[in-house]
Design a protein around this motif. Sequence first.
Motif, PDB file in Angstrom:
ATOM      1  N   ALA A 110      -4.546  -1.014   7.478  1.00 53.09           N
ATOM      2  CA  ALA A 110      -4.555  -0.099   6.328  1.00 53.09           C
ATOM      3  C   ALA A 110      -5.752  -0.374   5.426  1.00 53.09           C
ATOM      4  CB  ALA A 110      -3.255  -0.228   5.547  1.00 53.09           C
ATOM      5  N   GLU A 111      -6.095  -1.644   5.257  1.00 50.65           N
ATOM      6  CA  GLU A 111      -7.244  -2.002   4.427  1.00 50.65           C
ATOM      7  C   GLU A 111      -8.566  -1.619   5.080  1.00 50.65           C
ATOM      8  OE1 GLU A 111      -6.741  -6.186   3.846  1.00 50.65           O
ATOM      9  OE2 GLU A 111      -5.066  -5.906   2.455  1.00 50.65           O
ATOM     10  N   ALA A 112      -8.592  -1.582   6.407  1.00 51.84           N
ATOM     11  CA  ALA A 112      -9.830  -1.293   7.132  1.00 51.84           C
ATOM     12  C   ALA A 112     -10.149   0.202   7.185  1.00 51.84           C
ATOM     13  CB  ALA A 112      -9.742  -1.855   8.556  1.00 51.84           C
ATOM     14  N   LEU A 113      -9.162   1.054   6.939  1.00 53.95           N
ATOM     15  CA  LEU A 113      -9.350   2.500   7.046  1.00 53.95           C
ATOM     16  C   LEU A 113      -9.791   3.097   5.720  1.00 53.95           C
ATOM     17  CD1 LEU A 113      -6.082   3.393   9.011  1.00 53.95           C
ATOM     18  CD2 LEU A 113      -8.377   2.983   9.943  1.00 53.95           C
ATOM     19  N   ASP A 114     -10.538   4.187   5.806  1.00 51.84           N
ATOM     20  CA  ASP A 114     -10.854   4.892   4.565  1.00 51.84           C
ATOM     21  C   ASP A 114      -9.605   5.641   4.095  1.00 51.84           C
ATOM     22  OD1 ASP A 114     -10.778   7.587   5.655  1.00 51.84           O
ATOM     23  OD2 ASP A 114     -12.831   7.335   6.363  1.00 51.84           O
ATOM     24  N   ASP A 115      -9.619   6.082   2.855  1.00 51.50           N
ATOM     25  CA  ASP A 115      -8.433   6.689   2.247  1.00 51.50           C
ATOM     26  C   ASP A 115      -7.931   7.904   3.012  1.00 51.50           C
ATOM     27  OD1 ASP A 115      -8.499   4.750   0.283  1.00 51.50           O
ATOM     28  OD2 ASP A 115      -9.440   6.048  -1.217  1.00 51.50           O
ATOM     29  N   ASP A 116      -8.832   8.773   3.446  1.00 58.61           N
ATOM     30  CA  ASP A 116      -8.422   9.987   4.160  1.00 58.61           C
ATOM     31  C   ASP A 116      -7.767   9.649   5.494  1.00 58.61           C
ATOM     32  OD1 ASP A 116      -9.318  11.634   2.125  1.00 58.61           O
ATOM     33  OD2 ASP A 116     -11.258  12.015   3.084  1.00 58.61           O
ATOM     34  N   GLU A 117      -8.361   8.734   6.236  1.00 56.27           N
ATOM     35  CA  GLU A 117      -7.798   8.367   7.535  1.00 56.27           C
ATOM     36  C   GLU A 117      -6.453   7.678   7.360  1.00 56.27           C
ATOM     37  OE1 GLU A 117      -6.809   8.009  11.348  1.00 56.27           O
ATOM     38  OE2 GLU A 117      -8.333   9.300  10.475  1.00 56.27           O
ATOM     39  N   ARG A 118      -6.333   6.808   6.367  1.00 59.18           N
ATOM     40  CA  ARG A 118      -5.056   6.130   6.114  1.00 59.18           C
ATOM     41  C   ARG A 118      -3.981   7.164   5.791  1.00 59.18           C
ATOM     42  NH1 ARG A 118      -6.840   2.369   3.278  1.00 59.18           N
ATOM     43  NH2 ARG A 118      -6.852   3.470   1.298  1.00 59.18           N
ATOM     44  N   ALA A 119      -4.310   8.158   4.954  1.00 58.84           N
ATOM     45  CA  ALA A 119      -3.340   9.202   4.599  1.00 58.84           C
ATOM     46  C   ALA A 119      -2.945  10.017   5.824  1.00 58.84           C
ATOM     47  CB  ALA A 119      -3.919  10.103   3.507  1.00 58.84           C
ATOM     48  N   ASP A 120      -3.919  10.389   6.672  1.00 62.83           N
ATOM     49  CA  ASP A 120      -3.627  11.154   7.890  1.00 62.83           C
ATOM     50  C   ASP A 120      -2.737  10.354   8.841  1.00 62.83           C
ATOM     51  OD1 ASP A 120      -5.197  13.212   6.941  1.00 62.83           O
ATOM     52  OD2 ASP A 120      -6.889  12.792   8.276  1.00 62.83           O
ATOM     53  N   LEU A 121      -3.040   9.077   8.986  1.00 56.24           N
ATOM     54  CA  LEU A 121      -2.254   8.210   9.860  1.00 56.24           C
ATOM     55  C   LEU A 121      -0.819   8.103   9.364  1.00 56.24           C
ATOM     56  CD1 LEU A 121      -2.080   5.986  12.109  1.00 56.24           C
ATOM     57  CD2 LEU A 121      -2.760   4.373  10.340  1.00 56.24           C
ATOM     58  N   LEU A 122      -0.654   7.777   8.105  1.00 56.42           N
ATOM     59  CA  LEU A 122       0.690   7.596   7.553  1.00 56.42           C
ATOM     60  C   LEU A 122       1.498   8.890   7.566  1.00 56.42           C
ATOM     61  CD1 LEU A 122      -0.098   5.213   4.562  1.00 56.42           C
ATOM     62  CD2 LEU A 122       0.797   4.607   6.822  1.00 56.42           C
ATOM     63  N   ALA A 123       0.830  10.029   7.467  1.00 55.82           N
ATOM     64  CA  ALA A 123       1.529  11.314   7.466  1.00 55.82           C
ATOM     65  C   ALA A 123       2.242  11.583   8.789  1.00 55.82           C
ATOM     66  CB  ALA A 123       0.552  12.444   7.151  1.00 55.82           C
ATOM     67  N   GLN A 124       1.823  10.918   9.863  1.00 52.23           N
ATOM     68  CA  GLN A 124       2.457  11.124  11.172  1.00 52.23           C
ATOM     69  C   GLN A 124       3.610  10.169  11.439  1.00 52.23           C
ATOM     70  OE1 GLN A 124       0.487  11.615  14.809  1.00 52.23           O
ATOM     71  NE2 GLN A 124      -1.138  12.875  13.999  1.00 52.23           N
ATOM     72  N   LEU A 125       3.841   9.231  10.551  1.00 55.03           N
ATOM     73  CA  LEU A 125       4.802   8.170  10.835  1.00 55.03           C
ATOM     74  C   LEU A 125       6.061   8.292   9.997  1.00 55.03           C
ATOM     75  CD1 LEU A 125       2.242   5.227  10.917  1.00 55.03           C
ATOM     76  CD2 LEU A 125       3.238   6.437  12.875  1.00 55.03           C
ATOM     77  N   PRO A 126       7.198   7.849  10.544  1.00 54.41           N
ATOM     78  CA  PRO A 126       8.434   7.844   9.763  1.00 54.41           C
ATOM     79  C   PRO A 126       8.407   6.708   8.735  1.00 54.41           C
ATOM     80  CG  PRO A 126       8.836   6.857  11.900  1.00 54.41           C
ATOM     81  CD  PRO A 126       7.411   7.379  11.916  1.00 54.41           C
ATOM     82  N   GLY A 127       9.252   6.837   7.725  1.00 53.79           N
ATOM     83  CA  GLY A 127       9.280   5.869   6.636  1.00 53.79           C
ATOM     84  C   GLY A 127       9.393   4.423   7.054  1.00 53.79           C
ATOM     85  N   GLY A 128      10.206   4.129   8.040  1.00 57.75           N
ATOM     86  CA  GLY A 128      10.381   2.742   8.467  1.00 57.75           C
ATOM     87  C   GLY A 128       9.104   2.107   8.967  1.00 57.75           C
TER      88      GLY A 128
END
Length: 128
Positions: free
Chosen positions: A98-116
Amino acid sequence: MEYEQLIATVRRRAGLNDEEAERSVRAVLSTLGERLAGREADHLAAQLPDRLDQFVTRNPQGRRWDVGDFLRIVGQREQCADADLVRQHAQAVLATIAEALDDDERADLLAQLPGGIIDLFGVPAPRG
């Protein structure tokens, strides 16, 4: 973030040696990549050090794993049977990623994942 820095950060956070940290990073990245749909795994891999991008599995459909399935598969790939250690290792790897990714990529990645699974990253969930 450079490869050596990423491995050293995971090693420190998870209390692992270099070989164990590398194995954990590979296990988490391959499982995470397989969970992602579309080209998101390619986008993730593009922001990782060159030596790690090859470990991001590409699966255009993405798997629909919840956090339990995700950690079970990471544990199998890491060859670690202790569920608490697998969770600790996954959290160390994902927080570092998460620290290695830029803000946009981190947001796109997390948007595909469930809360857990998002919780393992240790970052706030994306707002929809």
